[in-house]
Design an enzyme around this catalytic site. Sequence first.
Site, PDB file in Angstrom:
ATOM      1  N   SER A  90     -10.223  -6.526  -4.918  1.00 26.20           N
ATOM      2  CA  SER A  90     -11.098  -6.835  -3.790  1.00 26.20           C
ATOM      3  C   SER A  90     -12.544  -6.830  -4.286  1.00 26.20           C
ATOM      4  CB  SER A  90     -10.887  -5.815  -2.674  1.00 26.20           C
ATOM      5  OG  SER A  90     -11.733  -6.072  -1.578  1.00 26.20           O
ATOM      6  N   LYS A  91     -13.267  -5.731  -4.095  1.00 25.31           N
ATOM      7  CA  LYS A  91     -14.665  -5.677  -4.529  1.00 25.31           C
ATOM      8  C   LYS A  91     -14.933  -4.577  -5.535  1.00 25.31           C
ATOM      9  CE  LYS A  91     -16.097  -5.140  -0.345  1.00 25.31           C
ATOM     10  NZ  LYS A  91     -17.022  -4.880   0.798  1.00 25.31           N
ATOM     11  N   GLY A  92     -14.120  -3.513  -5.490  1.00 29.28           N
ATOM     12  CA  GLY A  92     -14.479  -2.339  -6.256  1.00 29.28           C
ATOM     13  C   GLY A  92     -13.480  -1.912  -7.289  1.00 29.28           C
ATOM     14  N   ASP A 122     -11.700   5.728  -4.390  1.00 26.30           N
ATOM     15  CA  ASP A 122     -11.913   4.318  -4.104  1.00 26.30           C
ATOM     16  C   ASP A 122     -13.413   4.056  -4.153  1.00 26.30           C
ATOM     17  OD1 ASP A 122     -12.034   1.743  -3.190  1.00 26.30           O
ATOM     18  OD2 ASP A 122     -11.134   2.144  -1.229  1.00 26.30           O
ATOM     19  N   THR A 124      -3.207   5.394   2.724  1.00 29.40           N
ATOM     20  CA  THR A 124      -2.584   4.675   1.616  1.00 29.40           C
ATOM     21  C   THR A 124      -3.643   3.877   0.864  1.00 29.40           C
ATOM     22  OG1 THR A 124      -2.091   2.738   2.993  1.00 29.40           O
ATOM     23  CG2 THR A 124      -0.391   4.444   2.843  1.00 29.40           C
ATOM     24  N   ARG A 161      -3.675  -9.229  -3.624  1.00 32.52           N
ATOM     25  CA  ARG A 161      -4.572  -9.003  -2.501  1.00 32.52           C
ATOM     26  C   ARG A 161      -4.578 -10.251  -1.616  1.00 32.52           C
ATOM     27  NH1 ARG A 161      -7.548  -4.312  -3.013  1.00 32.52           N
ATOM     28  NH2 ARG A 161      -7.402  -4.516  -0.743  1.00 32.52           N
ATOM     29  N   HIS A 190       0.852  -1.197   0.000  1.00 32.25           N
ATOM     30  CA  HIS A 190       0.000   0.000   0.000  1.00 32.25           C
ATOM     31  C   HIS A 190       0.885   1.244   0.000  1.00 32.25           C
ATOM     32  CE1 HIS A 190      -3.959  -1.956   1.183  1.00 32.25           C
ATOM     33  NE2 HIS A 190      -3.089  -2.951   1.247  1.00 32.25           N
ATOM     34  N   LYS A 248      31.360  10.378  20.163  1.00 29.82           N
ATOM     35  CA  LYS A 248      31.472   9.804  21.500  1.00 29.82           C
ATOM     36  C   LYS A 248      30.482   8.650  21.598  1.00 29.82           C
ATOM     37  CE  LYS A 248      31.888  10.958  26.358  1.00 29.82           C
ATOM     38  NZ  LYS A 248      31.407   9.629  26.764  1.00 29.82           N
ATOM     39  N   HIS A 268     -10.660   1.431  -8.255  1.00 31.24           N
ATOM     40  CA  HIS A 268      -9.953   2.665  -7.923  1.00 31.24           C
ATOM     41  C   HIS A 268      -9.827   3.486  -9.194  1.00 31.24           C
ATOM     42  CE1 HIS A 268      -7.843   0.224  -4.515  1.00 31.24           C
ATOM     43  NE2 HIS A 268      -9.077   0.577  -4.197  1.00 31.24           N
TER      44      HIS A 268
END
Length: 860
Positions: A180-182, A143, A242, A250, A122, A566, A184
Site C-alpha cells: 500500500s503506502k508503508g 505498521d 489483523t 492488495r 488479513h 433428537k 510493516h
Amino acid sequence: MARTETIAQVDGRRLRLTNLGKVLYPATGTTKAEVIGYYSEIAAVMVPHCAGRPATRKRWVNGVGTAADPGQVFFTKNLDSGTPDWVARADLAHSDHTNTYPLVNDRATLVWLAQMAALEIHVPQWRFDSTGRPRHPDRIVFDLDPGPGVSLPEVAEVARWIRDVLAGLGWDCVPVTSGSKGIHLYAPLDGGHDAEQIRGLARELAVSLEADHPDVVTAQMAKVARPGKVFIDWSQNHPNKTTVAPYSLRGREHPTVAVPRTWTELEDPGLRQLEMTQVLERVAGQTGDFADPMAALERRAHAMGTTGTSDIAGDALTSYRAMRDPARTPEPVPDVSPLPDGERVFVIQEHHASRLHWDLRLADDGVLVSWAVPKGMPTDPTRQHLAVQTEDHPMEYLTFSGTIPRGEYGAGEMTIWDTGTYEVLKWRVGAELIVALTGLPDGGLASSTGQTSTFALIHTGSRAETPEEKRHWLLHLMTGRTHAGRSEDPAGRAAVPLAAGISTPDTGPDSGPGARSRALPTPVRRAPPVTTRAGDRAPEGRPPAPMLASPGSPADVGPDWAMEMKWDGQRCIARVAGGTVRLWARSGRDITASYPELAELADAVKGDAVLDGEVVALTKDGRPSFELLQPRMQVSRESEARSLAARRPVHLMLFDVLEVAGVPVTDEPYRRRREILSDQVRPSTRIQVPPAFEGDLDAAMKASRTWGLEGVVAKRPEGRYLPGRRSSGWVKLKHTESVEVVVGGWRPGQGGRAGSVGGLLLGVPTAEGGWRYVGRVGTGFSEKETRAWVERFAPLEISEPPFDDVPAPDARGAHWLRPEQVAEVEFGEWSRAGRLRHPRWRGWRSDLSVADLRAPDGER
C-alpha cells in the site's frame, strides 16, 4: 462478459473456477486467472505466515477501481454455506457473537479464496492451538504508515530506528513493504505474554520514538497529526486486529503485494512497492531464506521455543516436554517443532500402558495432534468410541515404538499399529474433524476397516465444562462418503496445467481464451421420480404409524442404552418399493410431493424397505431449523415444492427400519435393527444414518447442545419396535421444553402491528376430552406470517372461546377459532396455575391433527 467455467485439481482438491478471463485490475489488465496463478505459485512461502490464523478477507468481486473510486469491496469474516468442507476453520467468540473463520493452511485454500476474488488476506499475530483456543501472540508487528508528504525511503529510516530498539531487546525483525503506502515490521515472540501485554509494549515503543523524533514520528491515531510524519500504528497487536498477510495481494489500482524485504533493499533510495510479477520473479528459483526473508522469523515464531539453551519458551510442545525426561525415556524430545510442510501423515500406536489403548496422531501445523482411544479404532459404523485429546506430540513420534520405562508418563510397551497419509474432508478446529486415513497394505486399518477408512471426530465438551471434559471427543467410522479430491475423470482425459499446482481436464480443440471449459463429467445415477399420479406404479399402501418416545429424565435411562440425537424436524415413515419412494407424516398424511429431492432415497437403499426417520432443514452452519422447514411442510403444489427443493433442500435422517424386502423386522431388538439399517442404506447427500452413542447420556446431551439440537432419544438396546405406540423403551430428553398445542383464538396487533395477528391463544387437551387454556404466545413469528394469518383464520372464527378458563385480560378483544389447528411452542416451565412461562412460537404442525395431542404430564 460470457461466463466461463473449469474444474481444476489443486493438490488433490477439486475446485470449480469461474470467469477466469475477468479483469480484476483494469489498470494492468490482470485477470482472475492470473490472480489464481499468483496465489498458487506463492503458496509455498505464504502459507507458513497464515497457517493456523483466522483469515479475514477483502473481496473485490467486480475488480478494483481507481484511487478516486476504489470499487466495491466486501470485508468478510464469517464463512458462508458454500465453503468446501475440506477448508480448515475455527470459531472465534467476540463480545456479542461468534464468527467462523477459514484457516489458510494449504495451497488449495488460497486458490479457493482467489476464486472468490478475495484479493487481500488479513491475519492476526496469534494462532489457534489444536483444541481451537487462541494462543498468545507469536509475533509483534509495527505498521509504519506515511502521512502526506512522506516518501517510502523516509519510512524505511523509521523502520531502522525500530530495528535498533528491538535489537536492544535481543529481537531480530524483518521489514515488509505493505503493498500500500508503508512498511510493516515483524519480530518473533516467545509466546509468554498475552496480546494486551504485547500491545502495551508496542505502544510504549511507539510513544518513545515519538518523543525522540517528534518532527518525524507520531504515535497518535488522529489523522490531523500525521502530515509530514510517519505514524507507528501499534494497535495492530490487539487480539481482534489483523494485518495484511505477507505475500498477500492488495486491492489497489495495481496488483501490488505485501512482500518481505531484506534490510539491504531498504537502503535503496529508490525503494518502492513491488507488484505481483516482480514478487514471483524474486521467489522463483530460490529456496529457504533466500526465497523468503521472513522464513527464519516465522520459524522462530512458529517453533516458539526449546528447553535449556534457547531464550524462547512456550511452543506447542511445551506440555509434551514438561511430562518427559529425555534422560529416562526413549521417546523423542526435540528442542523445537518444525515449520509445517503441509504433508498429511498419521500414525496409530498400540499402547500397553496402565490401561491398553490406541493413540491416534495426525500431523498438523508442525506437530502431531493426538487422541487416546481406549477401545481402539471403531469398526462398526453404528457405534462410537470415546477419544481423549492429549498433548500435541513431536513429528518424530511418527516412527516411535519401544518401551517407556516404569515410573515415566505413559509407561509401557508401544508399537505402531498403522501409519500412512490422510485427507481432510472437514476440519473445524476444536470441534469437528473428518479424515480419510490410508494406511499400510498390511496395517491395522486394512485388517479391520479397509486400507482407506474415513473417520469423524466430534468434540463433546464446551467452554463451560471442566478441563477433563473439554478433552473428550467421539470417534466414529463413516460409511458411504465420497472422498473430496479423489475424483477421477471418467473420460480418462489428460490434465493440462493452469498454474503451478493446478490442473484442469483437457478441453480439446475448442478450449481457448473465451471458450467455455468443460467440467469433469460425473456419472449420476438418477433416482426414479417421486409421483402420486394415478396410473403410475405405486408402492404398497400406508405403512404402520411410527413408534413414539415418552418424555423422561436421566433416571429413566439404563446404563447400556443407546443415545440418538433428537432432530428438530418432521417425523417420516418412508417406503421404498420397486424403485419408487413414498413418504408419510406421523399423522398418516402422504407428504411425498412436499419433498421431491428425497427421491434419491431409492438409490440409497439396497432394496425394498420401510424406514423411520426425520425430515430436517439445515441452516448455513449445518444446524437443524424447524423454522426453515415450515415452508416445506406447508407446500401443496408440485411446482412450488420443486422450486423450494432447489432453494431450500431438506435432509432425511434415518434411525430405524420396520421392513426389509417385504419381511417385517419390528420384532428384532433395537441393536439388531440398527445393524440392518446400516447394511441396507448407503448414505448420500440428502440421506444419512446418524450414529448412536454408547451408553453415555451426559456426553450425548453435551454433544446435542453443542450441535444446537433439541436433545436426545435414549433407546433400550433389546427393545422391539412398537408401531403407533408410545413406549418407555424410548425416552426423549430435551434441553428446553416444548409442547404441541391447539390454537383457539388470536388477539389483534397494536401500533405497528395493527392489521395483523398480535398473539395466539393456546390450549391443550384435558383428560376429560375438553380443552384447557395454557396462555398466549406473541414472539417467534414474522410480520409477514401474522398478516397472512388474518385471512387464514377468517373461515374458522366462532363466537365463543373453546376454552373455559381464559383470563379477562387475555380474552379482551380476542377472535375465537374452532380448535382445529395444531402448533408447537417452546417454553421455560409450567406455572403453578398450569400456564406456559415465556412461550415462543416454533411453528404449525401440519403433520399432526388435534387427535394426536396429549394432555401434559400429570393430567393423563
